[in-house]
Design an enzyme around this catalytic site. Structure first.
Site, short mmCIF file in Angstrom:
data_model
loop_
_atom_site.label_atom_id
_atom_site.label_comp_id
_atom_site.label_asym_id
_atom_site.label_seq_id
_atom_site.Cartn_x
_atom_site.Cartn_y
_atom_site.Cartn_z
N CYS B 33 0.75 -1.14 -0.07
CA CYS B 33 0.08 -0.04 0.13
C CYS B 33 0.79 1.32 -0.04
O CYS B 33 1.70 1.37 0.91
CB CYS B 33 -1.01 0.00 1.28
SG CYS B 33 -1.94 1.57 1.40
N LYS B 60 -11.22 -7.91 5.22
CA LYS B 60 -10.68 -7.43 6.40
C LYS B 60 -11.25 -8.21 7.65
O LYS B 60 -12.52 -8.28 7.58
CB LYS B 60 -11.17 -5.97 6.62
CG LYS B 60 -10.40 -4.99 5.45
CD LYS B 60 -10.91 -3.56 5.25
CE LYS B 60 -10.42 -2.97 4.16
NZ LYS B 60 -11.21 -1.83 3.70
N VAL B 73 -5.88 1.29 5.92
CA VAL B 73 -4.42 1.29 6.57
C VAL B 73 -3.73 2.62 5.89
O VAL B 73 -4.37 3.20 4.83
CB VAL B 73 -3.49 0.09 6.11
CG1 VAL B 73 -4.20 -1.13 6.92
CG2 VAL B 73 -3.79 -0.21 4.60
N GLU B 85 -5.01 7.19 9.04
CA GLU B 85 -4.66 7.90 7.67
C GLU B 85 -3.51 8.29 7.80
O GLU B 85 -2.47 8.74 8.88
CB GLU B 85 -5.58 9.65 7.99
CG GLU B 85 -7.02 9.35 8.25
CD GLU B 85 -7.74 8.74 6.64
OE1 GLU B 85 -7.24 9.02 5.75
OE2 GLU B 85 -8.79 8.03 7.02
N SER B 86 -2.88 8.38 6.31
CA SER B 86 -1.56 8.36 6.09
C SER B 86 -0.85 9.73 6.52
O SER B 86 0.28 9.81 7.34
CB SER B 86 -1.13 8.02 4.82
OG SER B 86 -1.96 9.06 3.95
#
Lengths: 257, 239
Positions: B33, B60, B73, B85-86
């Protein structure tokens, strides 16, 4: 209401304003835009002097697109530098201007606020989607999304120990949220009533000075949104004021009609 | 690649792992990802020790939604606290952990970096739409939009080696994972932009980038599965 600026919305074909004078902060906005209002709330809360140029977003002037190729408001311009996007410009002015820092300093708390903002935004997207479609099935899908987002946000507000999301005074994230809440309150108050913690928060924010200075009446909001839904955008609603640009030589220019 | 975690991807039906030990930072991720990679790059650049639990994002586990109701993710967990949240998690660890601050300190420069990040994310969203688009007219439109926005990114780079200036910083790590993929899957887009092309070479030498980088073959293999709607996560070395 005056803080959102009553200046006429300039459209394509109209001559652009001269650049702002040295060290003057200019905001390009639209009177009814919730994203512009985010920035205006921050500017008002911090007492930051600025001038405004309003843009007719249905007929954008080419000179405006030259400033922001994305064609959106708000845009800020000062000493030849240009920034845009409501969150970027709000964060920027909060940091470079003196006065109370609106951005939460604790990194963990700030991260939680960002997550809450995301939940709230999910709810708002559902509402905006709902308002903009007349298709019943799509309306239902949007409502489901709206409820999901608001349920999460309501839960966060229920367990929030403070008066506002950011603490005991409204902060950056509160001002990012408020413009949308104001519009729900004006057009669909029955939705707010479903969420008691959000309803209480709505009332508290309504007492804030910056919120009051930037707030439109429910009637004016409904008037604008009604036009918006019918794709008949009328920006110059309510009081309309005319520009009086100051040229760099100091003389006053009236705006070109 | 080790930086991305080699753990088997847990799916629906798999037991929930025990919580991380006290003061241990855990990342819930997925090996391929790009959003997880953003966080992993920041962790690697700052030498932040952490453990990884990988999630099969097509199937999931229910317990994962308890941690992040959005089901996405990356997620981080430490001492019972959870964030996701990235951008939020990356900004958090950059600030909460010691070491070089990756976030640009000058507010005007940081604002400009966020704007170019937005331009780049337009490229990304148009690119991933293009990958699935069969209509020639729409493909044409998307391709033109991609080129226009890559042009803005090219202009921004100008004469500075990295988006953040003289060293890779926060914005570089937010951009790199998707840029790496476009470079690999559609190099023509990158070749048209010499500054972006040389940026890709340059940042390939960065310690954090190297630590998180998959061999091209593996990434291509994953992407084929992804495009076909049947991504396979446990490829390469799996622990």
């Amino acid at each position: 209401m005056a803080a959102m600026s009553n200046l006429r919305h300039l459209k394509r074909g109209e001559v652009g304003p001269p650049p702002p004078a040295q060290d003057v902060l200019r905001v390009y906005g639209m009177k009814f835009c919730p994203y512009v209002q985010r920035l205006k709330l921050v500017l008002t809360a911090k007492g930051i002097e600025h001038e405004t140029v309003n843009i007719n977003l249905a007929k954008k002037p080419k000179w405006f697109l030259a400033k922001n190729p994305r064609g959106k408001v708000p845009v800020i311009e000062k000493n030849g530098e240009i920034l845009y996007e409501s969150d970027i410009t709000s964060e920027y002015v909060d940091e470079v201007y003196p006065g109370r820092r609106l951005r939460t300093s604790d990194p963990f708390r700030r991260a939680k606020e960002m997550i809450a903002l995301g939940d709230f935004t999910e709810g708002m997207s559902g509402i905006y989607g709902f308002i903009q479609t007349s298709n019943n099935q799509k309306q239902n899908t949007h409502l489901i999304q709206a409820r999901k987002g608001f349920a999460k946000f309501d839960k966060i507000m229920q367990t929030n120990a403070h008066r506002y999301l950011c603490g005991n005074q409204p902060g950056m994230t509160d001002y990012m949220i408020w413009p949308h809440l104001e519009r729900i309150g004006a057009t669909r108050p029955e939705i707010l009533a479903l969420y008691p913690a959000i309803q209480v928060y709505f009332g508290r924010m309504g007492e804030d000075d910056a919120v009051k200075a930037c707030r439109h009446s429910d009637g004016l909001h409904r008037q604008f949104i009604d036009g918006y839904k019918r794709r008949n955008w009328v920006y110059d609603l309510g009081t309309v004021e005319e520009y009086r640009f100051v040229s760099s030589t100091g003389g006053k220019l009236k705006s070109k009609m | 690649m080790a930086g991305m975690g080699n753990a088997k991807h847990l799916k629906a039906g798999d037991a929930e792992p025990a919580p991380p030990a006290k003061d241990v930072l855990r990342v819930y991720g997925m090996e391929f990802c790009p959003y997880v990679e953003r966080l992993k790059l920041v962790l690697a650049a700052k030498d932040i020790k952490h453990e990884t639990v990988n999630i099969n994002i097509q199937k999931k586990p229910d317990w994962f939604f308890q941690k992040n109701p959005r089901g996405t993710v990356p997620v981080i967990e430490k001492n019972g606290e959870i964030l996701y949240e990235s951008d939020i998690t990356s900004e958090y660890v950059d600030e909460a952990y010691p070491g070089r601050r990756l976030r640009t300190s000058d507010p005007l420069q940081r604002a400009k970096e966020k704007i170019v990040l937005g331009d780049f994310m337009e490229v990304v969203s148009n690119y991933y739409a293009l990958v699935k688009e069969t209509d020639e007219g729409k493909r044409s439109f998307l391709t033109a939009a991609i080129k226009a926005n890559l042009g803005k990114v090219e202009n921004f780079l100008g004469n500075t080696p990295y988006f953040c200036g003289q060293r890779p910083g926060f914005t570089d790590y937010m951009i790199w994972p998707k840029l790496e993929r476009i470079l690999l899957f559609d190099p023509e887009f990158i070749k048209q932009n010499p500054k972006i092309e040389s940026y890709c070479d340059r940042i390939g030498d960065d310690k954090a980038v190297k630590a998180c980088r998959h061999p091209n073959q593996l990434l291509l293999q994953y992407f084929e599965g992804f495009k076909a709607g049947n991504p396979v996560y446990d490829i390469g070395t799996v622990e």
